[in-house]
Write a protein that holds these residues in place. Structure first.
Motif, mmCIF file in Angstrom:
data_model
loop_
_atom_site.group_PDB
_atom_site.id
_atom_site.type_symbol
_atom_site.label_atom_id
_atom_site.label_comp_id
_atom_site.label_asym_id
_atom_site.label_seq_id
_atom_site.Cartn_x
_atom_site.Cartn_y
_atom_site.Cartn_z
ATOM 1 N N SER A 73 7.080 -0.138 42.229
ATOM 2 C CA SER A 73 7.103 -1.108 40.871
ATOM 3 C C SER A 73 5.452 -1.077 40.682
ATOM 4 C CB SER A 73 7.092 -2.200 40.782
ATOM 5 O OG SER A 73 7.576 -3.166 39.759
ATOM 6 N N GLY A 74 4.441 -0.958 41.404
ATOM 7 C CA GLY A 74 3.398 -0.993 41.669
ATOM 8 C C GLY A 74 2.726 0.341 41.737
ATOM 9 N N THR A 126 5.203 3.104 38.378
ATOM 10 C CA THR A 126 4.649 3.385 38.010
ATOM 11 C C THR A 126 2.900 3.589 36.896
ATOM 12 O OG1 THR A 126 4.052 1.211 37.771
ATOM 13 C CG2 THR A 126 6.557 1.669 37.042
ATOM 14 N N THR A 172 6.490 -5.963 35.651
ATOM 15 C CA THR A 172 6.079 -4.606 35.546
ATOM 16 C C THR A 172 6.174 -4.103 34.400
ATOM 17 O OG1 THR A 172 6.887 -4.343 37.711
ATOM 18 C CG2 THR A 172 5.894 -2.452 36.680
ATOM 19 N N HIS A 182 -2.739 -4.032 39.180
ATOM 20 C CA HIS A 182 -1.381 -4.260 39.298
ATOM 21 C C HIS A 182 -0.818 -4.012 40.401
ATOM 22 C CE1 HIS A 182 2.558 -3.706 37.583
ATOM 23 N NE2 HIS A 182 3.562 -4.564 37.836
ATOM 24 N N SER A 183 -1.124 -3.322 41.007
ATOM 25 C CA SER A 183 -1.063 -2.301 41.924
ATOM 26 C C SER A 183 -0.989 -3.272 43.378
ATOM 27 C CB SER A 183 -1.024 -0.770 42.563
ATOM 28 O OG SER A 183 -2.543 -1.360 42.804
ATOM 29 N N LYS A 192 0.826 -6.535 42.750
ATOM 30 C CA LYS A 192 2.963 -5.950 42.171
ATOM 31 C C LYS A 192 3.296 -6.184 43.427
ATOM 32 C CE LYS A 192 4.716 -7.905 39.308
ATOM 33 N NZ LYS A 192 5.790 -6.515 38.059
#
Lengths: 317, 672
Positions: B248-249, B252, B307, B347-348, B351
């Motif tokens: 997810s982190g 993507t 996400t 975000h990485s 998340k």
């Protein structure tokens, strides 16, 4: 020397918003009582209430966590910082460059985040209902606020409140987009401060309540701090509307002590007029059902979007 | 040179993957720490290489040409600012996840199903970012997809996980096919598939437009862009939590790297309508993703949908970048691109932090359904604290890092009235409103996630008996939260570090971030706007310190513990508290009818009638209904029709083959 002076003026602003906030609440209560042909408590009553709360012992529920005890201070601190960053009696304060209008909105968002969590900490149905509704209203009020910020920023060319205020003084013309933004901002302010068509600040045991439901389990010093934060928020919104739409009388960057004094007097005047108009509106209107509120706040979002789009069509709207 | 060290480390990761099954078979107890420890060290080396390449200037960048892969072509690998920036995202995430997994992996029931694929997955992601020709890129991409598919299938006893694996495999192959076609269209003169050849080749505008669409389908499906996100909320929760965090982190972000590499770097000049497409998809993903997230009860699925939202935000930034780039607004384009890469980095971080938190909840209580949790703040205080930090960061609240990148994107939107195209002028503020709506909904979503999971009273025995987890798991989360705070309070150096990237992508950079005054960040110029994370942080600290001091010195310090007041009617039963569903009900009622065609039907028996009352809720996933269901039924229909081919005689088969041969020969003859 300049820096010390700047810090001093900023400090005065921080103390002044804090000192005036309960007075503003007292004033609105007094005006409301008079409009309802009651005598009403003294304007100073909120100060006495705060002192009384502070002297009492705090009763904590058995399962209250560290979050419940720390949240009031965080709510207060973020609201206070946001309120201190809105230009009140003087524009161009040294630290007003630290955060623009979007950051101020987000700071209030932090306060709301902690308030909603604190409402859920004890695990009572009332706290949950308050938090859930508060977050629902915020999902519309926050984007509405951002669109209003866009409208104002596109007119003034900046999201910095000091620049906006100075621009409005120098280039004051009537604009359709600013009118839309003003109505939107008033709706957002009423929603965020739990005022009448959305929530009733005077009720306690009623299922329609939002703000009071979240803080139901607080007592003593914790409640005092939260009440003070709520008062600061009201003061912040009235100052914000005044700063954007009627910035006249505010001291400029290089005005001396006299200019600042004039600024303080006009600011207090604006606060009382703003508070009076708000109470006048409140006495004239009934509270809405909870699921009417999203339509009401959604209206603010549409107005903000419309204002922004008008400016995209032509800068002169 | 860093590129050589990086490739050697990738080879090392592949080596660990090969050795892992032997280790698990021989010394099961040692296998977990050894594999994750080795992955940690190798990821750290890769991170160093990437940092050198990004900060050290062109002396540390460069490429190599290896004689492996397709004959006469070989494989190209390169470390330029763009790949270095994404390598940092990949390997920082990989490092922390490996550290976390040393503790988390101890709970793994079948380590043999995770350990070999984990380093292979890391190697695949690194290789995608490093490769500089279409063939190695696609091979690495497929390697990454397949190894992560194996990790999704790690707990294959669960039917739901098998379905997740199936959908994932299907979408991954679809995505790779689209990428294959995109690279096919981009080939340079005489079929050069090295990125350097593609970059210099001349492409027809409609052809590059087609490449954009194919990239949106290919990279977008891997990134989780609506409407191609359907596999993501199934697959991400199915994997072990440290792998969920990576998928997810980080994975993507690798997809986003692929998109940026092709669309900004290889495809040449963009057209203005590209921005329209990217903005619409980005804004749609942002809002739909978070609306799904706010209704989820499964903690990991909630995070997976969030996400989708954040990918949408990143794509809004990229769309703005494209819009400004076509109109030669260099400063604005640099701002938009830098903001979205910074958001990808942020975000990485948060998340991964949140997925680790979900993993802790899972190991501590054995429960993923937030409806059955509650009160964990007392049982798992550190996890609660760290998870709260992640919630604040992802809800874009100052002074954490999520706010900075979203603020920068909003600032970029404010520059859009200068765009000449009317469609963009209307679309950009609308996507700004969508972005603000998504941010506000995210706050509601994470108040709900944290409040229901960690606060209030335990709703089940699992939550009552939960316990805190191992030190490794908690420390990995502390590291992530610390970086979140640093990136939020001192964003200046991070933005400066990204300037070679934006220089490479849009031939411009944001102004150099000043240290004075007050460590503010300045997106365009000082007169327009500025934000100082440091001062905001400092003020909040000072204000809360002052409040606490004053209260503690002058107020009564007496505290009494008592039962909750609850308006005078306290009920000790935990079912009286707000649940996850009841928290989300108002939001569902306001947004549900539009987004999900939500319908609530209730039957109320007449007074005196003893029949039970009932309330049923129907939510429809419109994307599944209108896009995937028709495709599914079409495929099924065709399959049934073609089924007769299975039962032909040998003569009919032979004539079929003959007819096909003749047809092909005729085709070849007329073509030439």
């Amino acid at each position: 020397m300049g820096l010390i002076l700047a810090i001093l003026v900023q400090g005065i602003q921080m103390v002044l918003v804090l000192a005036l906030a309960p007075g503003l609440i007292g004033f609105t209560r007094k005006v409301k009582a008079r409009l309802l042909r009651r005598q009403g408590p003294s304007v100073l009553q909120p100060y006495r209430d705060l002192l009384r709360l502070v002297r009492k012992e705090a009763v904590l529920a058995d399962n209250a966590s560290w979050l419940f005890r720390n949240a009031p201070y965080l709510i207060f601190a973020t609201t206070w910082v946001a309120a201190a960053l809105v230009p009140t009696f003087a524009a161009g304060l040294h630290f007003s460059w630290a955060a623009d209008l979007i950051a101020i909105t987000a700071l209030l968002g932090s306060a709301r985040f902690f308030l909603a969590l604190a409402g859920m900490d004890i695990g009572t149905a009332f706290g949950g209902i308050g938090s859930s509704r508060e977050m629902l209203f915020a999902t519309l009020a926050e984007p509405a606020m951002i669109m209003i910020v866009f409208t104002v920023a596109l007119v003034a060319g900046s999201t910095q409140l000091s620049t906006v205020a100075e621009f409005m003084v120098d280039h004051s013309t009537l604009r359709v987009s600013l009118g839309l933004a003003l109505i939107g901002l008033i709706i957002v302010a009423l929603t965020e401060n739990a005022r009448v068509p959305v929530d009733n600040p005077a009720t306690h045991l009623e299922l329609t309540m939002v703000h009071e439901a979240m803080v139901l389990e607080y007592s003593g010093r914790h409640l005092a701090v939260i009440e003070l934060a709520a008062a600061l928020k009201l003061l912040l919104y009235i100052s914000l509307i005044a700063c954007i739409f009627v910035p006249w009388g505010m001291a400029r960057q290089n005005d001396g002590v006299l200019g600042m004094l004039v600024g303080v007097v006009t600011w207090v005047g604006k606060l009382s007029i703003g508070g009076f108009l708000m109470v006048l509106f409140e006495t004239a209107i009934a509270k809405m059902r909870v699921f009417r509120v999203p339509e009401f706040v959604g209206g603010a979002l549409m107005l903000g979007l419309l204002g922004t789009l008008l400016l995209f069509v032509s800068r002169s709207f | 040179m860093p590129i050589v060290a990086a490739l050697l480390s990738v080879a090392g990761l592949a080596g660990v993957a090969v050795v892992a099954p032997i280790l698990t078979a021989r010394r099961a107890a040692w296998a977990t720490p050894v594999v994750y420890g080795a992955s940690l060290v190798l990821a750290a080396i890769l991170l160093m290489c990437a940092l050198l390449a990004l900060l050290g200037g062109s002396a540390f960048q460069g490429g190599v040409h290896l004689p492996v892969g397709l004959p006469w072509i070989g494989a190209y690998f390169v470390l330029d600012p763009l790949s270095a920036a994404f390598l940092i995202i990949v390997d920082f995430g990989a490092m922390v996840a490996s550290f976390y997994a040393i503790g988390y992996g101890a709970h793994e029931e079948e380590p043999g199903r995770v350990l070999p694929f984990y380093p292979a997955f890391l190697a695949g992601m690194n290789l995608v970012v490093l490769s500089a020709d279409a063939f190695s890129f696609l091979v690495a991409w497929e390697f990454m997809s397949l190894s992560s598919w194996a990790l999704v299938m790690a707990h294959h006893h669960d039917a739901e996980n098998r379905r997740a694996g199936y959908v994932y495999l299907l979408m991954a192959s679809f995505g790779t096919l689209m990428l294959l076609l995109a690279f096919g269209l981009l080939a340079g003169p005489d079929g050069g598939y090295a990125f350097s050849a593609i970059r210099t080749a001349e492409h027809v505008p409609w052809l590059t437009g087609l490449v954009l669409v194919l990239m949106l389908l290919g990279a977008g499906s891997k990134a989780g862009l609506v409407p191609l996100h359907v596999w993501l909320p199934l697959a991400h929760p199915a994997a072990p939590s440290h792998v969920s965090a990576l998928m997810s982190g980080v994975m993507t972000k690798v997809a986003i790297y692929g998109f940026i590499r092709v669309v900004f770097d290889l495809a040449g000049e963009p057209a203005w309508w590209w921005a329209v497409l990217v903005l619409i998809l980005g804004a749609g993903s942002a809002v739909l993703g978070v609306l799904h997230a706010v209704l989820q009860r499964d903690l990991k699925r909630l995070l997976a949908y969030s996400t989708v939202e954040n990918i949408g935000i990143i794509f809004i930034g990229l769309g703005l970048g494209l819009a400004f780039k076509t109109n030669d607004m260099v400063g604005a384009a640099a701002l938009a691109v830098t903001a979205s890469i910074f958001h990808a980095f942020n975000h990485s971080l948060f998340k991964s932090l949140l997925f680790f938190g979900a993993g802790n909840v899972l190991t501590g209580s054995g429960e993923r359904d937030i409806e059955k949790l509650g009160g964990l703040v007392h049982r798992m205080p550190e996890t609660a604290y760290l998870f709260l930090g992640g919630c604040l960061a992802i809800s874009a609240l100052p002074p954490l890092n999520g706010f900075v990148s979203e603020w920068l994107i909003l600032q970029a939107i404010l520059l859009s009235p200068d765009l000449p195209q009317w469609a963009l002028r209307f679309l950009v503020p609308a996507s700004g409103a969508m972005l603000a709506l998504a941010a506000a909904l995210a706050a509601a979503c994470f108040v709900r996630a944290f409040g229901i999971t960690f606060l209030s009273r335990p709703r089940s025995p699992a939550a009552e008996t939960a316990h805190e987890v191992s030190r490794w798991q908690v420390r990995a989360m502390y590291a992530l939260l610390a970086v979140c705070l640093v990136a939020g309070v001192f964003p200046g150096p991070f933005l400066d570090a990204l300037s070679p990237v934006s220089q490479m992508l849009v031939a411009g950079a944001m102004p150099k971030q000043p240290i004075l005054p007050h460590l503010s960040i300045i997106p365009i110029s000082e007169s327009r706007s500025s934000y100082s994370g440091f001062l905001v942080f400092f003020f909040i600290m000072m204000a809360s310190w002052a409040a606490i001091r004053v209260i503690h010195n002058f107020a009564s310090r007496a505290v009494r513990r008592a039962p909750p007041w609850d308006c005078g009617f306290p009920d000790a039963s935990p079912v009286t508290q707000y649940t996850a569903d009841s928290f989300a009900q108002p939001i569902r009622r306001v947004f549900g009818p539009i987004a999900f065609r939500a319908k609530v039907s209730q039957t109320m028996p007449a007074p005196g009638d003893m029949a039970p009352a009932s309330l049923t809720l129907s939510l429809r996933d419109l994307i599944w209904e209108f896009i995937y269901a028709p495709i599914e039924s079409a495929v099924l229909y065709a399959a049934e029709r073609l089924n007769i081919l299975q039962f032909l005689t040998i003569r009919s088969y032979l004539s079929l083959v003959f007819a096909a041969l003749v047809l092909l020969l005729v085709l070849v003859a007329t073509w030439a």
